[in-house]
Design a protein around this motif. Structure first.
Motif, mmCIF file in Angstrom:
data_model
loop_
_atom_site.group_PDB
_atom_site.id
_atom_site.type_symbol
_atom_site.label_atom_id
_atom_site.label_comp_id
_atom_site.label_asym_id
_atom_site.label_seq_id
_atom_site.Cartn_x
_atom_site.Cartn_y
_atom_site.Cartn_z
ATOM 1 N N UNK A 203 0.825 -1.204 0.000
ATOM 2 C CA UNK A 203 0.000 0.000 0.000
ATOM 3 C C UNK A 203 0.867 1.265 0.000
ATOM 4 N N UNK A 204 0.542 2.199 -0.910
ATOM 5 C CA UNK A 204 1.313 3.432 -1.046
ATOM 6 C C UNK A 204 0.374 4.606 -1.345
ATOM 7 N N UNK A 205 0.776 5.800 -0.929
ATOM 8 C CA UNK A 205 0.041 7.022 -1.272
ATOM 9 C C UNK A 205 0.557 7.515 -2.621
ATOM 10 N N UNK A 206 -0.359 7.793 -3.549
ATOM 11 C CA UNK A 206 0.041 8.238 -4.882
ATOM 12 C C UNK A 206 -1.044 9.101 -5.507
ATOM 13 N N UNK A 207 -0.640 10.230 -6.039
ATOM 14 C CA UNK A 207 -1.514 11.096 -6.829
ATOM 15 C C UNK A 207 -1.370 10.678 -8.288
ATOM 16 N N UNK A 208 -2.429 10.188 -8.896
ATOM 17 C CA UNK A 208 -2.362 9.682 -10.268
ATOM 18 C C UNK A 208 -1.997 10.765 -11.281
ATOM 19 N N UNK A 209 -2.176 12.026 -10.907
ATOM 20 C CA UNK A 209 -1.854 13.106 -11.830
ATOM 21 C C UNK A 209 -0.519 13.770 -11.522
#
Length: 280
Positions: A203-209
């Protein structure tokens, strides 16, 4: 002019909403139509009250300031809805089990790596459903180099997903056999995932943009009910980036109301209403 209507309180102006629209577009590619003005007020005003700030405008100034960067993430998160459930859109998991896992298993058994991506994992029901589907068709997956990347822009839901703990009411959507095989009661009516399956999701935090610190390609990517928040340009740019991350013959799963308009440019062919395959 102050907006005294039901679209918000006396400190919520049209200019404030336009500021929200600009920030959401810039930071996350989220397109908020004017019809969302009331919804934005009801969601964001809770943060204004929780922080004890004097006005909506004060809050917007804060999230745009260097000292408000942590709050900016929370601000973006309250603008999106996290609605999910185990095995939502079951046809995707049936397809995954029948068309993706056999090839992934063969590659892993031969010493290769197998990667799947849940690109908007919310509170985790999607990646855990992927993991159960993999384990059902490839029981020894956890002893091979098989991983499921699970990402979301919201750090709170990512942290919740990583615990693998869910209330009984939610796990009722999991078939009894899978529930007995992969979960155990952990008190208070909750259940948690246990055993080898826990080695599959990361699990990771990621902004797709934003930039993606991701290496390698994926056998399948789930990106469902996300682009509904984006304008057309942002949506098509994301489809291209996701397609670039698929291995040849890999599959992209999208939401029931979504479609890849630029599938040819992305090198994708549609094999079902919400399933796309890269290459031939």
């Amino acid at each position: 002019m102050m907006d005294m209507t039901s679209a918000g309180g006396p400190d919520y102006t049209d200019a404030d909403f336009q500021t929200v629209q600009r920030i959401a577009q810039k930071e996350a590619g989220i397109c908020l139509p004017d019809s969302k003005k009331t919804l934005v007020y009801s969601r964001v005003s809770r943060r204004v009250r929780e922080l004890g700030l004097a006005s909506f405008r004060t809050y917007l100034d804060f999230v745009q300031a260097p000292e408000g960067q942590d709050e900016l993430e929370k601000f973006i998160c309250v603008l999106t809805t996290n609605v999910t459930s185990f095995f939502r859109e079951k046809n995707h998991f049936t397809h995954l089990k029948e068309f993706v896992v056999p090839r992934l298993a063969a590659k892993a058994r031969a010493g290769g790596r197998g990667r799947l991506w849940s690109a908007a994992c919310s509170t985790g029901q999607e990646p855990w459903s992927i993991a159960m589907s993999v384990m059902a068709a490839f029981p020894e997956a956890s002893s091979h180099d098989v991983r499921i990347l699970a990402t979301d822009i919201n750090s709170d839901v990512v942290a919740q997903a990583a615990t693998g703990i869910y209330p009984e009411a939610e796990v009722e959507a999991i078939p009894a056999g899978k529930r007995a095989q992969f979960m155990e009661p952990c008190g208070g009516g909750d259940f948690r995932f246990t055993g080898g399956i826990c080695r599959l999701p990361a699990f990771r935090v990621l902004n797709l943009n934003a930039d993606w610190p991701i290496k390698g390609s994926f056998s399948a990517i789930f990106c469902r009910n996300v682009v509904i928040y984006f304008d057309e340009a942002t949506r098509e740019r994301l489809w291209r980036r996701l397609a670039d991350r698929l291995e040849e013959g890999g599959f992209l799963y999208v939401g029931h109301s979504e479609r890849v308009a630029s599938k040819s440019e992305c090198g994708l062919e549609q094999v079902a209403p919400t399933i796309y395959r890269k290459g031939h």
